[in-house]
Design a protein around this motif. Structure first.
Motif, PDB file in Angstrom:
ATOM      1  N   ASP A 189       0.853  -1.182   0.000  1.00  0.00           N
ATOM      2  CA  ASP A 189       0.000   0.000   0.000  1.00  0.00           C
ATOM      3  C   ASP A 189       0.890   1.234   0.000  1.00  0.00           C
ATOM      4  OD1 ASP A 189      -2.276   1.510  -0.039  1.00  0.00           O
ATOM      5  OD2 ASP A 189      -2.708   1.306   2.081  1.00  0.00           O
ATOM      6  N   GLY A 190       0.426   2.267  -0.670  1.00  0.00           N
ATOM      7  CA  GLY A 190       1.202   3.489  -0.779  1.00  0.00           C
ATOM      8  C   GLY A 190       1.876   3.641  -2.128  1.00  0.00           C
ATOM      9  N   PHE A 191       1.881   2.578  -2.929  1.00  0.00           N
ATOM     10  CA  PHE A 191       2.532   2.646  -4.236  1.00  0.00           C
ATOM     11  C   PHE A 191       1.557   2.802  -5.397  1.00  0.00           C
ATOM     12  CE2 PHE A 191       6.210   0.570  -2.095  1.00  0.00           C
ATOM     13  CZ  PHE A 191       7.185   1.486  -2.471  1.00  0.00           C
ATOM     14  N   GLY A 192       0.265   2.649  -5.179  1.00  0.00           N
ATOM     15  CA  GLY A 192      -0.697   2.793  -6.267  1.00  0.00           C
ATOM     16  C   GLY A 192      -0.562   1.725  -7.330  1.00  0.00           C
ATOM     17  N   LEU A 193      -0.101   0.559  -6.948  1.00  0.00           N
ATOM     18  CA  LEU A 193       0.147  -0.524  -7.882  1.00  0.00           C
ATOM     19  C   LEU A 193      -1.143  -1.304  -8.144  1.00  0.00           C
ATOM     20  CD1 LEU A 193       2.403  -2.007  -9.433  1.00  0.00           C
ATOM     21  CD2 LEU A 193       2.745  -3.405  -7.388  1.00  0.00           C
ATOM     22  N   ALA A 194      -1.459  -1.478  -9.413  1.00  0.00           N
ATOM     23  CA  ALA A 194      -2.637  -2.250  -9.814  1.00  0.00           C
ATOM     24  C   ALA A 194      -2.173  -3.565 -10.439  1.00  0.00           C
ATOM     25  CB  ALA A 194      -3.469  -1.457 -10.823  1.00  0.00           C
ATOM     26  N   ALA A 195      -3.050  -4.553 -10.434  1.00  0.00           N
ATOM     27  CA  ALA A 195      -2.713  -5.874 -10.981  1.00  0.00           C
ATOM     28  C   ALA A 195      -2.286  -5.795 -12.443  1.00  0.00           C
ATOM     29  CB  ALA A 195      -3.897  -6.822 -10.818  1.00  0.00           C
ATOM     30  N   SER A 196      -2.796  -4.827 -13.179  1.00  0.00           N
ATOM     31  CA  SER A 196      -2.480  -4.713 -14.603  1.00  0.00           C
ATOM     32  C   SER A 196      -1.187  -3.942 -14.875  1.00  0.00           C
ATOM     33  CB  SER A 196      -3.641  -4.033 -15.334  1.00  0.00           C
ATOM     34  OG  SER A 196      -3.844  -2.735 -14.802  1.00  0.00           O
ATOM     35  N   ASP A 197      -0.563  -3.366 -13.855  1.00  0.00           N
ATOM     36  CA  ASP A 197       0.667  -2.600 -14.064  1.00  0.00           C
ATOM     37  C   ASP A 197       1.850  -3.528 -14.339  1.00  0.00           C
ATOM     38  OD1 ASP A 197      -0.340   0.041 -13.723  1.00  0.00           O
ATOM     39  OD2 ASP A 197      -0.359  -0.264 -11.548  1.00  0.00           O
ATOM     40  N   ASP A 198       2.568  -3.243 -15.415  1.00  0.00           N
ATOM     41  CA  ASP A 198       3.781  -3.980 -15.767  1.00  0.00           C
ATOM     42  C   ASP A 198       4.964  -3.179 -15.230  1.00  0.00           C
ATOM     43  OD1 ASP A 198       6.000  -5.188 -16.935  1.00  0.00           O
ATOM     44  OD2 ASP A 198       5.610  -4.299 -18.904  1.00  0.00           O
ATOM     45  N   VAL A 199       5.461  -3.577 -14.068  1.00  0.00           N
ATOM     46  CA  VAL A 199       6.562  -2.828 -13.453  1.00  0.00           C
ATOM     47  C   VAL A 199       7.919  -3.452 -13.751  1.00  0.00           C
ATOM     48  CG1 VAL A 199       5.150  -1.819 -11.631  1.00  0.00           C
ATOM     49  CG2 VAL A 199       6.242  -4.047 -11.257  1.00  0.00           C
ATOM     50  N   ARG A 200       7.957  -4.599 -14.373  1.00  0.00           N
ATOM     51  CA  ARG A 200       9.230  -5.278 -14.673  1.00  0.00           C
ATOM     52  C   ARG A 200       9.942  -4.658 -15.880  1.00  0.00           C
ATOM     53  NH1 ARG A 200      11.117  -7.998 -10.622  1.00  0.00           N
ATOM     54  NH2 ARG A 200       9.447  -8.883  -9.410  1.00  0.00           N
ATOM     55  N   SER A 201       9.210  -4.419 -16.950  1.00  0.00           N
ATOM     56  CA  SER A 201       9.854  -3.874 -18.149  1.00  0.00           C
ATOM     57  C   SER A 201      10.071  -2.376 -17.981  1.00  0.00           C
ATOM     58  CB  SER A 201       8.986  -4.127 -19.382  1.00  0.00           C
ATOM     59  OG  SER A 201       7.871  -3.249 -19.393  1.00  0.00           O
ATOM     60  N   PRO A 202      11.146  -1.851 -18.572  1.00  0.00           N
ATOM     61  CA  PRO A 202      11.369  -0.400 -18.491  1.00  0.00           C
ATOM     62  C   PRO A 202      10.191   0.420 -19.031  1.00  0.00           C
ATOM     63  CG  PRO A 202      13.372  -1.491 -19.222  1.00  0.00           C
ATOM     64  CD  PRO A 202      12.277  -2.532 -19.209  1.00  0.00           C
ATOM     65  N   ALA A 203       9.595  -0.019 -20.128  1.00  0.00           N
ATOM     66  CA  ALA A 203       8.474   0.721 -20.709  1.00  0.00           C
ATOM     67  C   ALA A 203       7.254   0.671 -19.791  1.00  0.00           C
ATOM     68  CB  ALA A 203       8.122   0.162 -22.089  1.00  0.00           C
ATOM     69  N   GLY A 204       6.970  -0.487 -19.231  1.00  0.00           N
ATOM     70  CA  GLY A 204       5.839  -0.616 -18.317  1.00  0.00           C
ATOM     71  C   GLY A 204       6.041   0.182 -17.043  1.00  0.00           C
TER      72      GLY A 204
ATOM     73  N   GLY B 199      -8.861   4.442   3.010  1.00  0.00           N
ATOM     74  CA  GLY B 199      -8.283   5.480   3.842  1.00  0.00           C
ATOM     75  C   GLY B 199      -7.696   6.616   3.024  1.00  0.00           C
ATOM     76  N   HIS B 200      -7.523   7.753   3.683  1.00  0.00           N
ATOM     77  CA  HIS B 200      -6.877   8.895   3.031  1.00  0.00           C
ATOM     78  C   HIS B 200      -5.398   8.619   2.776  1.00  0.00           C
ATOM     79  CE1 HIS B 200     -10.288  11.256   4.768  1.00  0.00           C
ATOM     80  NE2 HIS B 200     -10.162  11.911   3.632  1.00  0.00           N
ATOM     81  N   ILE B 201      -4.776   7.920   3.721  1.00  0.00           N
ATOM     82  CA  ILE B 201      -3.340   7.656   3.630  1.00  0.00           C
ATOM     83  C   ILE B 201      -3.115   6.156   3.720  1.00  0.00           C
ATOM     84  CG2 ILE B 201      -1.075   7.986   4.703  1.00  0.00           C
ATOM     85  CD1 ILE B 201      -2.077  10.696   5.745  1.00  0.00           C
ATOM     86  N   GLY B 202      -2.278   5.662   2.822  1.00  0.00           N
ATOM     87  CA  GLY B 202      -1.839   4.280   2.861  1.00  0.00           C
ATOM     88  C   GLY B 202      -0.328   4.258   2.763  1.00  0.00           C
ATOM     89  N   PHE B 203       0.303   3.349   3.472  1.00  0.00           N
ATOM     90  CA  PHE B 203       1.765   3.282   3.430  1.00  0.00           C
ATOM     91  C   PHE B 203       2.228   1.844   3.523  1.00  0.00           C
ATOM     92  CE2 PHE B 203       0.540   3.891   7.864  1.00  0.00           C
ATOM     93  CZ  PHE B 203       1.299   2.939   8.540  1.00  0.00           C
ATOM     94  N   GLY B 204       3.423   1.619   3.013  1.00  0.00           N
ATOM     95  CA  GLY B 204       4.063   0.312   3.100  1.00  0.00           C
ATOM     96  C   GLY B 204       5.568   0.501   3.157  1.00  0.00           C
ATOM     97  N   ILE B 205       6.205  -0.224   4.048  1.00  0.00           N
ATOM     98  CA  ILE B 205       7.658  -0.174   4.197  1.00  0.00           C
ATOM     99  C   ILE B 205       8.201  -1.571   3.924  1.00  0.00           C
ATOM    100  CG2 ILE B 205       9.581   0.308   5.788  1.00  0.00           C
ATOM    101  CD1 ILE B 205       7.868   2.801   5.034  1.00  0.00           C
ATOM    102  N   ARG B 206       9.238  -1.669   3.105  1.00  0.00           N
ATOM    103  CA  ARG B 206       9.805  -2.970   2.763  1.00  0.00           C
ATOM    104  C   ARG B 206      10.289  -3.672   4.033  1.00  0.00           C
ATOM    105  NH1 ARG B 206      14.894  -1.814  -1.044  1.00  0.00           N
ATOM    106  NH2 ARG B 206      15.101  -4.062  -0.972  1.00  0.00           N
ATOM    107  N   PRO B 207      10.184  -4.977   4.086  1.00  0.00           N
ATOM    108  CA  PRO B 207      10.517  -5.706   5.309  1.00  0.00           C
ATOM    109  C   PRO B 207      11.881  -5.378   5.918  1.00  0.00           C
ATOM    110  CG  PRO B 207       9.355  -7.152   3.810  1.00  0.00           C
ATOM    111  CD  PRO B 207       9.603  -5.864   3.063  1.00  0.00           C
ATOM    112  N   SER B 208      12.917  -5.211   5.110  1.00  0.00           N
ATOM    113  CA  SER B 208      14.253  -4.957   5.660  1.00  0.00           C
ATOM    114  C   SER B 208      14.407  -3.559   6.255  1.00  0.00           C
ATOM    115  CB  SER B 208      15.331  -5.176   4.591  1.00  0.00           C
ATOM    116  OG  SER B 208      15.170  -4.246   3.540  1.00  0.00           O
ATOM    117  N   ALA B 209      13.459  -2.661   6.002  1.00  0.00           N
ATOM    118  CA  ALA B 209      13.542  -1.292   6.523  1.00  0.00           C
ATOM    119  C   ALA B 209      12.591  -1.061   7.700  1.00  0.00           C
ATOM    120  CB  ALA B 209      13.245  -0.289   5.407  1.00  0.00           C
ATOM    121  N   ARG B 210      11.911  -2.094   8.140  1.00  0.00           N
ATOM    122  CA  ARG B 210      10.953  -1.964   9.238  1.00  0.00           C
ATOM    123  C   ARG B 210      11.668  -1.904  10.590  1.00  0.00           C
ATOM    124  NH1 ARG B 210       6.757  -6.368   6.718  1.00  0.00           N
ATOM    125  NH2 ARG B 210       6.166  -5.083   4.940  1.00  0.00           N
ATOM    126  N   ARG B 211      10.922  -1.445  11.588  1.00  0.00           N
ATOM    127  CA  ARG B 211      11.395  -1.343  12.983  1.00  0.00           C
ATOM    128  C   ARG B 211      12.505  -0.313  13.145  1.00  0.00           C
ATOM    129  NH1 ARG B 211       9.428  -6.009  15.977  1.00  0.00           N
ATOM    130  NH2 ARG B 211       8.490  -7.439  14.508  1.00  0.00           N
TER     131      ARG B 211
END
Length: 170
Positions: free
Chosen positions: A29-44, A95-107
């Motif tokens: 959450d916090g990234f606005g990522l949808a199931a249809s988003d192609d984040v692997r390819s540079p163009a996507g 919610g108005h605000i959503g956030f997510g922190i990668r596991p290695s950066a938590r705590r």
């Protein structure tokens, strides 16, 4: 020291490393990522970042699209945070605000730091209070929200698997 930045294609490799650390699925959450988003390819990835930064995400009349920020330290993406101001049904559900922190950066206080900055942004956009929603079992997010003044909503709601908090903006 972390900073909040607008999403950028310059951090594609770092963003993918963070995404891979979460594992499969759409749970950042916090990234606005949808199931249809192609984040692997540079163009996507470029198309996705362009959508996030152009304000082309859905908004209701009179409201702006979500504001997306990445939490970055050096050239490492630690997480993401979003401020959603419309449409109303989306805000009530997510919610108005959503956030997510990668596991290695938590705590490390990164989520609280980023949430504090986004509460200031919400206040500058005229919001007196904001809704934050987290899964019922997500005690870390609940504790972060409560540390920044979150008050658990006591009204019954349709989704018992989530906790809803209201926070007065700074």
């Amino acid at each position: 020291m972390p900073v909040l930045i607008e999403p950028t294609t310059a951090l594609h490799a770092s963003w993918l490393a963070a995404h891979d650390e979460w594992g499969p699925g759409l749970h950042e959450d916090g990234f606005g990522l949808a199931a249809s988003d192609d984040v692997r390819s540079p163009a996507g990835f470029h198309a996705w970042v362009t959508r996030l930064t152009s304000g082309s995400a859905p908004a209701s009349a009179g409201a702006t699209g979500p504001t997306y920020r990445w939490v970055v330290e050096g050239d490492e993406v630690l997480g993401g945070i979003a401020l959603r101001t419309g449409p109303r049904d989306l805000v009530l559900r997510m919610g108005h605000i959503g956030f997510g922190i990668r596991p290695s950066a938590r705590r490390r206080g990164v989520a609280a730091w980023a949430l504090g900055r986004m509460l200031t942004e919400a206040a500058s956009q005229g919001l007196d209070r904001v809704l934050l929603v987290c899964e019922a079992g997500n005690t870390a997010s609940a504790a972060t929200i409560e540390a920044l003044g979150g008050v658990l909503e006591d009204a019954p709601h349709a989704h018992d698997d989530v906790r809803r908090f209201w926070v007065t903006t700074l």
